[in-house]
Design a protein around this motif. Structure first.
Motif, PDB file in Angstrom:
ATOM      1  N   PHE A 312      38.691  35.988  40.961  1.00 48.57           N
ATOM      2  CA  PHE A 312      38.258  37.377  40.777  1.00 48.57           C
ATOM      3  C   PHE A 312      39.376  38.163  40.076  1.00 48.57           C
ATOM      4  CE2 PHE A 312      34.553  38.327  43.679  1.00 48.57           C
ATOM      5  CZ  PHE A 312      34.345  37.028  44.126  1.00 48.57           C
ATOM      6  N   PRO A 313      39.011  39.187  39.268  1.00 54.31           N
ATOM      7  CA  PRO A 313      40.061  40.069  38.730  1.00 54.31           C
ATOM      8  C   PRO A 313      40.593  40.979  39.840  1.00 54.31           C
ATOM      9  CG  PRO A 313      37.892  40.849  38.055  1.00 54.31           C
ATOM     10  CD  PRO A 313      37.666  39.569  38.811  1.00 54.31           C
ATOM     11  N   LEU A 314      41.815  41.480  39.668  1.00 47.98           N
ATOM     12  CA  LEU A 314      42.428  42.351  40.690  1.00 47.98           C
ATOM     13  C   LEU A 314      41.537  43.545  41.038  1.00 47.98           C
ATOM     14  CD1 LEU A 314      44.898  43.147  42.425  1.00 47.98           C
ATOM     15  CD2 LEU A 314      45.829  44.297  40.409  1.00 47.98           C
ATOM     16  N   ASP A 315      40.878  44.122  40.035  1.00 45.97           N
ATOM     17  CA  ASP A 315      40.015  45.302  40.265  1.00 45.97           C
ATOM     18  C   ASP A 315      38.941  45.016  41.312  1.00 45.97           C
ATOM     19  OD1 ASP A 315      41.204  45.269  37.763  1.00 45.97           O
ATOM     20  OD2 ASP A 315      39.760  46.690  36.931  1.00 45.97           O
ATOM     21  N   ARG A 316      38.581  43.721  41.481  1.00 42.76           N
ATOM     22  CA  ARG A 316      37.508  43.376  42.417  1.00 42.76           C
ATOM     23  C   ARG A 316      38.052  42.766  43.714  1.00 42.76           C
ATOM     24  NH1 ARG A 316      33.197  39.819  40.327  1.00 42.76           N
ATOM     25  NH2 ARG A 316      32.216  40.442  42.283  1.00 42.76           N
ATOM     26  N   ALA A 317      39.258  43.190  44.096  1.00 43.72           N
ATOM     27  CA  ALA A 317      39.889  42.629  45.296  1.00 43.72           C
ATOM     28  C   ALA A 317      39.035  42.859  46.548  1.00 43.72           C
ATOM     29  CB  ALA A 317      41.276  43.233  45.486  1.00 43.72           C
ATOM     30  N   ALA A 318      38.369  44.011  46.622  1.00 44.64           N
ATOM     31  CA  ALA A 318      37.555  44.300  47.814  1.00 44.64           C
ATOM     32  C   ALA A 318      36.392  43.310  47.911  1.00 44.64           C
ATOM     33  CB  ALA A 318      37.039  45.746  47.764  1.00 44.64           C
ATOM     34  N   ASP A 319      35.769  42.993  46.774  1.00 41.69           N
ATOM     35  CA  ASP A 319      34.668  42.009  46.763  1.00 41.69           C
ATOM     36  C   ASP A 319      35.200  40.621  47.116  1.00 41.69           C
ATOM     37  OD1 ASP A 319      32.976  43.994  45.873  1.00 41.69           O
ATOM     38  OD2 ASP A 319      33.171  43.433  43.758  1.00 41.69           O
ATOM     39  N   ALA A 320      36.374  40.317  46.575  1.00 38.62           N
ATOM     40  CA  ALA A 320      36.976  38.999  46.820  1.00 38.62           C
ATOM     41  C   ALA A 320      37.253  38.829  48.317  1.00 38.62           C
ATOM     42  CB  ALA A 320      38.272  38.866  46.020  1.00 38.62           C
ATOM     43  N   TYR A 321      37.795  39.867  48.919  1.00 39.90           N
ATOM     44  CA  TYR A 321      38.125  39.833  50.358  1.00 39.90           C
ATOM     45  C   TYR A 321      36.844  39.669  51.186  1.00 39.90           C
ATOM     46  CZ  TYR A 321      39.781  41.548  54.903  1.00 39.90           C
ATOM     47  OH  TYR A 321      40.063  41.672  56.235  1.00 39.90           O
ATOM     48  N   GLU A 322      35.807  40.400  50.801  1.00 41.84           N
ATOM     49  CA  GLU A 322      34.525  40.329  51.522  1.00 41.84           C
ATOM     50  C   GLU A 322      33.913  38.931  51.406  1.00 41.84           C
ATOM     51  OE1 GLU A 322      33.253  42.074  53.692  1.00 41.84           O
ATOM     52  OE2 GLU A 322      31.375  40.926  53.790  1.00 41.84           O
ATOM     53  N   ARG A 323      34.078  38.335  50.244  1.00 40.69           N
ATOM     54  CA  ARG A 323      33.552  36.981  50.008  1.00 40.69           C
ATOM     55  C   ARG A 323      34.225  35.983  50.960  1.00 40.69           C
ATOM     56  NH1 ARG A 323      29.628  34.296  47.496  1.00 40.69           N
ATOM     57  NH2 ARG A 323      30.241  32.234  46.803  1.00 40.69           N
ATOM     58  N   MET A 324      35.519  36.155  51.162  1.00 37.16           N
ATOM     59  CA  MET A 324      36.256  35.280  52.075  1.00 37.16           C
ATOM     60  C   MET A 324      35.841  35.574  53.526  1.00 37.16           C
ATOM     61  SD  MET A 324      38.999  35.414  54.362  1.00 37.16           S
ATOM     62  CE  MET A 324      39.799  36.949  53.901  1.00 37.16           C
ATOM     63  N   MET A 325      35.832  36.841  53.908  1.00 39.23           N
ATOM     64  CA  MET A 325      35.553  37.190  55.303  1.00 39.23           C
ATOM     65  C   MET A 325      34.135  36.799  55.723  1.00 39.23           C
ATOM     66  SD  MET A 325      38.261  38.347  56.692  1.00 39.23           S
ATOM     67  CE  MET A 325      37.853  39.203  58.202  1.00 39.23           C
ATOM     68  N   SER A 326      33.199  36.821  54.768  1.00 37.80           N
ATOM     69  CA  SER A 326      31.813  36.489  55.100  1.00 37.80           C
ATOM     70  C   SER A 326      31.560  34.981  55.088  1.00 37.80           C
ATOM     71  CB  SER A 326      30.865  37.179  54.114  1.00 37.80           C
ATOM     72  OG  SER A 326      31.117  36.670  52.815  1.00 37.80           O
ATOM     73  N   ASN A 327      32.614  34.202  54.868  1.00 39.81           N
ATOM     74  CA  ASN A 327      32.538  32.737  54.885  1.00 39.81           C
ATOM     75  C   ASN A 327      31.674  32.168  53.759  1.00 39.81           C
ATOM     76  OD1 ASN A 327      33.502  30.370  56.042  1.00 39.81           O
ATOM     77  ND2 ASN A 327      31.674  30.077  57.300  1.00 39.81           N
ATOM     78  N   HIS A 328      31.580  32.930  52.647  1.00 44.02           N
ATOM     79  CA  HIS A 328      30.820  32.445  51.503  1.00 44.02           C
ATOM     80  C   HIS A 328      31.701  31.747  50.476  1.00 44.02           C
ATOM     81  CE1 HIS A 328      27.650  35.343  52.899  1.00 44.02           C
ATOM     82  NE2 HIS A 328      26.960  34.244  52.694  1.00 44.02           N
ATOM     83  N   ALA A 329      33.000  31.961  50.539  1.00 46.21           N
ATOM     84  CA  ALA A 329      33.892  31.394  49.513  1.00 46.21           C
ATOM     85  C   ALA A 329      33.912  29.880  49.604  1.00 46.21           C
ATOM     86  CB  ALA A 329      35.299  31.943  49.702  1.00 46.21           C
TER      87      ALA A 329
END
Ligand code: NAP
Ligand code: ZN
Length: 338
Positions: A312-329
């Motif tokens: 993910f680009p840095l600008d989308r860090a919040a989405d990246a974090y959510e992707r990890m926390m939701s166990n989708h990564a």
């Protein structure tokens, strides 16, 4: 006028990850500045995001940081501009306390944690103490390396310090950022490797990563399944569930160790007679020091262990974090800065 950079910060515990612009920081004595190229998003970043450790906010998270040294501070002689380096969870030590004097930097009385004690790698530039740096071997790509600096070193370094020999049964619970690397390390280190997850969908992925066996916790008691395979010498647990930890102990063989990498909030229920009779133990393990990180990178390059990343680009860090926390990564999320 000071040049500006983009960074992602948490203003207070429980607050959102917000993209900001701030001055590019200058390294002080004994510090270097990194032009950050990539930073992995680790589940432990939730400590910065949600609180749970003593943190002074606002704080920039991120402790799987890889970049080039862009400027060195006064008194830094071991490092030069342009070098390719990384910083992990262990973000610095005093070098003076009793632990440091015997080289045990990870239990330094004044241990610093990158992204917690000081601003981490969710930014275009970052300041790090010189003793926190690990050298990246030639030819390794920053996005590939980033997850090895926490997820990688934590699983490789803990496993290589266990009382386990090639051919023994090693189980890895949870196939996320840590777990997917742990399966690869376990296989490459010569252990009979069992992956433990929830549901059938991760079975093919686990086998592809190198697991010899797969245990689906939704298909029956995990302890029984492991006993059927002979009982595990080591069970590495990467989830944060104390109840599950209690269940996993039942899957240990004689002299087996439950290795806790994820921390649950509740106490772990333990049947002590079994633990005694089978000479078993429950052990925790914290990451590793920069030398351990360098060893992890060298072993990964040698044996072909590789993090599977979603970038993910840095600008989308919040989405990246959510992707990890939701166990989708699948399996590590990495921020790319340049
Ligand atoms: N000891 C250390 O030095 C160290 C270093 C880094 C991280 N950590 C900690 O280790 C843990 C894992 O980090 P990570 O970055 O790998 O996180 P992650 O990518 O989110 O992976 C955690 C995995 O645990 C499993 N899981 C989650 N909730 C579960 C539940 N309720 N029951 C059973 N399994 C569950 C999931 O695997 P499945 O979908 O396969 O079930 C998930 O993929 C975190 O708690 C983190 O804070 C510790
Ligand atoms: Zn981490």
């Amino acid at each position: 006028m000071a040049r500006k950079m983009k960074a992602v910060q948490v203003r207070q515990a429980g607050g959102p990850l917000e993209l900001i612009e701030r001055d590019i920081p200058e390294p002080g004595p004994g510090q270097v500045r990194l032009a950050v190229e990539a930073c992995g998003v680790c589940h432990s970043d939730s400590l910065t995001k949600e609180g749970g450790m003593p943190i002074q906010y606002p704080r920039v998270p991120g402790h799987e940081v890889v970049g080039r040294i862009d400027r060195v501070g006064a008194g830094v002689t071991a490092w030069k501009e342009g070098q390719h380096v990384g910083v992990g969870w262990h973000g610095g030590h005093c070098g003076q306390c009793a632990a440091c004097r015997v080289g045990d930097f990870i239990t330094c009385e004044f241990e610093q944690v990158c992204g917690i004690s000081y601003d981490g790698g969710y930014a275009e530039y970052m300041i790090a103490p010189q003793e926190a740096l690990a050298r990246v071997p030639d030819g390794m790509n920053s996005q590939d390396v980033a997850p090895l600096l926490c997820a990688g070193v934590t699983t490789f370094n803990s496993l290589r310090n266990m009382d386990v020999r090639p051919g023994d049964l090693v189980a890895v619970q949870g196939i996320g950022g840590l777990g997917h690397l742990a399966i690869q390390f376990s296989r490459k280190l010569g252990y009979r490797t069992v992956a433990i997850s929830r549901g059938a969908d991760k079975r093919p992925l686990a086998l592809e990563l190198g697991a010899h066996e797969y245990v689906d916790t939704e298909q029956g008691p995990v302890a029984k399944a492991l006993q059927k395979l002979g009982g595990a010498r080591v069970i590495m647990m990467t989830a944060s569930s104390s109840r599950l930890a209690g269940e996993l102990i039942g899957g240990l063989g004689r002299n087996g160790t439950l290795l806790l990498l994820g921390a649950g909030a509740e106490p772990i229920p333990i049947q002590s007679p079994r633990l005694i009779m089978k000479r078993q133990r429950v052990q925790g393990w914290p990451s590793g020091n920069p030398q351990d990180s360098q060893d992890t990178l060298a072993f990964s390059a040698l044996s072909g262990v590789r993090s599977r990343n979603e970038v993910f680009p840095l600008d989308r860090a919040a989405d990246a974090y959510e992707r990890m926390m939701s166990n989708h990564a699948r399996f590590r999320v990495v921020l790319k800065m340049r």
